[in-house]
Design a protein around this motif. Structure first.
Motif, PDB file in Angstrom:
ATOM      1  N   GLY A 148      24.007  -1.409  17.171  1.00  0.00           N
ATOM      2  CA  GLY A 148      24.258  -2.579  18.010  1.00  0.00           C
ATOM      3  C   GLY A 148      25.522  -3.316  17.597  1.00  0.00           C
ATOM      4  O   GLY A 148      25.930  -4.275  18.251  1.00  0.00           O
ATOM      5  N   PHE A 149      26.132  -2.901  16.511  1.00  0.00           N
ATOM      6  CA  PHE A 149      27.364  -3.528  16.038  1.00  0.00           C
ATOM      7  C   PHE A 149      28.515  -2.564  16.240  1.00  0.00           C
ATOM      8  O   PHE A 149      28.337  -1.353  16.238  1.00  0.00           O
ATOM      9  CB  PHE A 149      27.254  -3.896  14.550  1.00  0.00           C
ATOM     10  N   GLY A 150      29.709  -3.131  16.400  1.00  0.00           N
ATOM     11  CA  GLY A 150      30.884  -2.307  16.611  1.00  0.00           C
ATOM     12  C   GLY A 150      32.066  -2.816  15.824  1.00  0.00           C
ATOM     13  O   GLY A 150      31.929  -3.688  14.958  1.00  0.00           O
ATOM     14  N   SER A 151      33.223  -2.321  16.158  1.00  0.00           N
ATOM     15  CA  SER A 151      34.432  -2.670  15.413  1.00  0.00           C
ATOM     16  C   SER A 151      34.816  -4.136  15.568  1.00  0.00           C
ATOM     17  O   SER A 151      35.556  -4.675  14.749  1.00  0.00           O
ATOM     18  CB  SER A 151      35.600  -1.788  15.857  1.00  0.00           C
ATOM     19  N   SER A 152      34.319  -4.804  16.576  1.00  0.00           N
ATOM     20  CA  SER A 152      34.650  -6.225  16.760  1.00  0.00           C
ATOM     21  C   SER A 152      33.545  -7.149  16.245  1.00  0.00           C
ATOM     22  O   SER A 152      33.658  -8.362  16.354  1.00  0.00           O
ATOM     23  CB  SER A 152      34.926  -6.513  18.237  1.00  0.00           C
ATOM     24  N   SER A 153      32.484  -6.598  15.671  1.00  0.00           N
ATOM     25  CA  SER A 153      31.398  -7.422  15.127  1.00  0.00           C
ATOM     26  C   SER A 153      31.884  -8.172  13.894  1.00  0.00           C
ATOM     27  O   SER A 153      32.648  -7.647  13.097  1.00  0.00           O
ATOM     28  CB  SER A 153      30.203  -6.550  14.736  1.00  0.00           C
ATOM     29  N   THR A 154      31.403  -9.399  13.733  1.00  0.00           N
ATOM     30  CA  THR A 154      31.764 -10.194  12.556  1.00  0.00           C
ATOM     31  C   THR A 154      30.656 -10.109  11.515  1.00  0.00           C
ATOM     32  O   THR A 154      29.514  -9.739  11.827  1.00  0.00           O
ATOM     33  CB  THR A 154      31.966 -11.665  12.938  1.00  0.00           C
ATOM     34  N   ALA A 155      30.982 -10.483  10.288  1.00  0.00           N
ATOM     35  CA  ALA A 155      29.985 -10.501   9.216  1.00  0.00           C
ATOM     36  C   ALA A 155      28.858 -11.464   9.565  1.00  0.00           C
ATOM     37  O   ALA A 155      27.683 -11.189   9.310  1.00  0.00           O
ATOM     38  CB  ALA A 155      30.640 -10.883   7.895  1.00  0.00           C
ATOM     39  N   ALA A 156      29.196 -12.589  10.165  1.00  0.00           N
ATOM     40  CA  ALA A 156      28.174 -13.574  10.554  1.00  0.00           C
ATOM     41  C   ALA A 156      27.232 -12.997  11.606  1.00  0.00           C
ATOM     42  O   ALA A 156      26.021 -13.234  11.560  1.00  0.00           O
ATOM     43  CB  ALA A 156      28.835 -14.848  11.065  1.00  0.00           C
ATOM     44  N   GLU A 157      27.754 -12.218  12.541  1.00  0.00           N
ATOM     45  CA  GLU A 157      26.902 -11.587  13.558  1.00  0.00           C
ATOM     46  C   GLU A 157      25.957 -10.570  12.925  1.00  0.00           C
ATOM     47  O   GLU A 157      24.788 -10.487  13.288  1.00  0.00           O
ATOM     48  CB  GLU A 157      27.765 -10.896  14.616  1.00  0.00           C
ATOM     49  N   VAL A 158      26.464  -9.809  11.975  1.00  0.00           N
ATOM     50  CA  VAL A 158      25.639  -8.792  11.323  1.00  0.00           C
ATOM     51  C   VAL A 158      24.511  -9.450  10.526  1.00  0.00           C
ATOM     52  O   VAL A 158      23.392  -8.956  10.495  1.00  0.00           O
ATOM     53  CB  VAL A 158      26.508  -7.887  10.419  1.00  0.00           C
ATOM     54  N   LEU A 159      24.790 -10.598   9.910  1.00  0.00           N
ATOM     55  CA  LEU A 159      23.789 -11.279   9.085  1.00  0.00           C
ATOM     56  C   LEU A 159      22.943 -12.294   9.843  1.00  0.00           C
ATOM     57  O   LEU A 159      22.061 -12.916   9.248  1.00  0.00           O
ATOM     58  CB  LEU A 159      24.478 -11.967   7.902  1.00  0.00           C
ATOM     59  N   ALA A 160      23.178 -12.472  11.125  1.00  0.00           N
ATOM     60  CA  ALA A 160      22.397 -13.443  11.907  1.00  0.00           C
ATOM     61  C   ALA A 160      20.909 -13.120  11.797  1.00  0.00           C
ATOM     62  O   ALA A 160      20.475 -11.987  11.972  1.00  0.00           O
ATOM     63  CB  ALA A 160      22.833 -13.420  13.376  1.00  0.00           C
ATOM     64  N   GLY A 161      20.116 -14.125  11.424  1.00  0.00           N
ATOM     65  CA  GLY A 161      18.683 -13.952  11.313  1.00  0.00           C
ATOM     66  C   GLY A 161      18.219 -13.372   9.980  1.00  0.00           C
ATOM     67  O   GLY A 161      17.025 -13.202   9.764  1.00  0.00           O
ATOM     68  N   VAL A 162      19.153 -13.081   9.077  1.00  0.00           N
ATOM     69  CA  VAL A 162      18.803 -12.536   7.762  1.00  0.00           C
ATOM     70  C   VAL A 162      18.715 -13.693   6.766  1.00  0.00           C
ATOM     71  O   VAL A 162      19.622 -14.514   6.679  1.00  0.00           O
ATOM     72  CB  VAL A 162      19.858 -11.509   7.287  1.00  0.00           C
ATOM     73  N   ASP A 163      17.613 -13.761   6.026  1.00  0.00           N
ATOM     74  CA  ASP A 163      17.414 -14.814   5.033  1.00  0.00           C
ATOM     75  C   ASP A 163      17.705 -14.245   3.647  1.00  0.00           C
ATOM     76  O   ASP A 163      16.972 -13.396   3.152  1.00  0.00           O
ATOM     77  CB  ASP A 163      15.981 -15.334   5.100  1.00  0.00           C
TER      78      ASP A 163
END
Length: 86
Positions: A13-28
């Motif tokens: 669901g992530f690609g070359s334009s994904s940010t670190a914040a998007e990848v970690l969204a919802g991760v505690d």
């Protein structure tokens, strides 16, 4: 020579334009510690921001402590507390 098998997408669901914040969204990450080399400039700084925002305590080793202090001064955890040491 070893043959390398064909690679296929992971469909994360992530690609070359994904940010670190998007990848970690919802991760505690509260209670976790991360070590990020190069954490006060460029991509490393963005990773530090994302990890701290997810609740991790972040260590960013620095050869230039004054530069690190300036770059990391505004990085806080989810509750606004300081979450980064250098």
């Amino acid at each position: 020579m070893t043959e390398i098998p064909d690679q296929s997408p992971l469909d994360s669901g992530f690609g070359s334009s994904s940010t670190a914040a998007e990848v970690l969204a919802g991760v505690d990450l509260r209670g976790r510690t991360a070590l990020v080399t190069g954490g006060y400039a460029g991509i490393g700084l963005e990773i530090v921001r994302a990890l701290a925002g997810a609740g991790a305590s972040v260590l960013a080793p620095a050869r230039r402590p004054a530069d690190a202090a300036a770059a990391l001064a505004g990085v806080t955890g989810p509750s606004g507390e300081g979450a980064v040491e250098w």
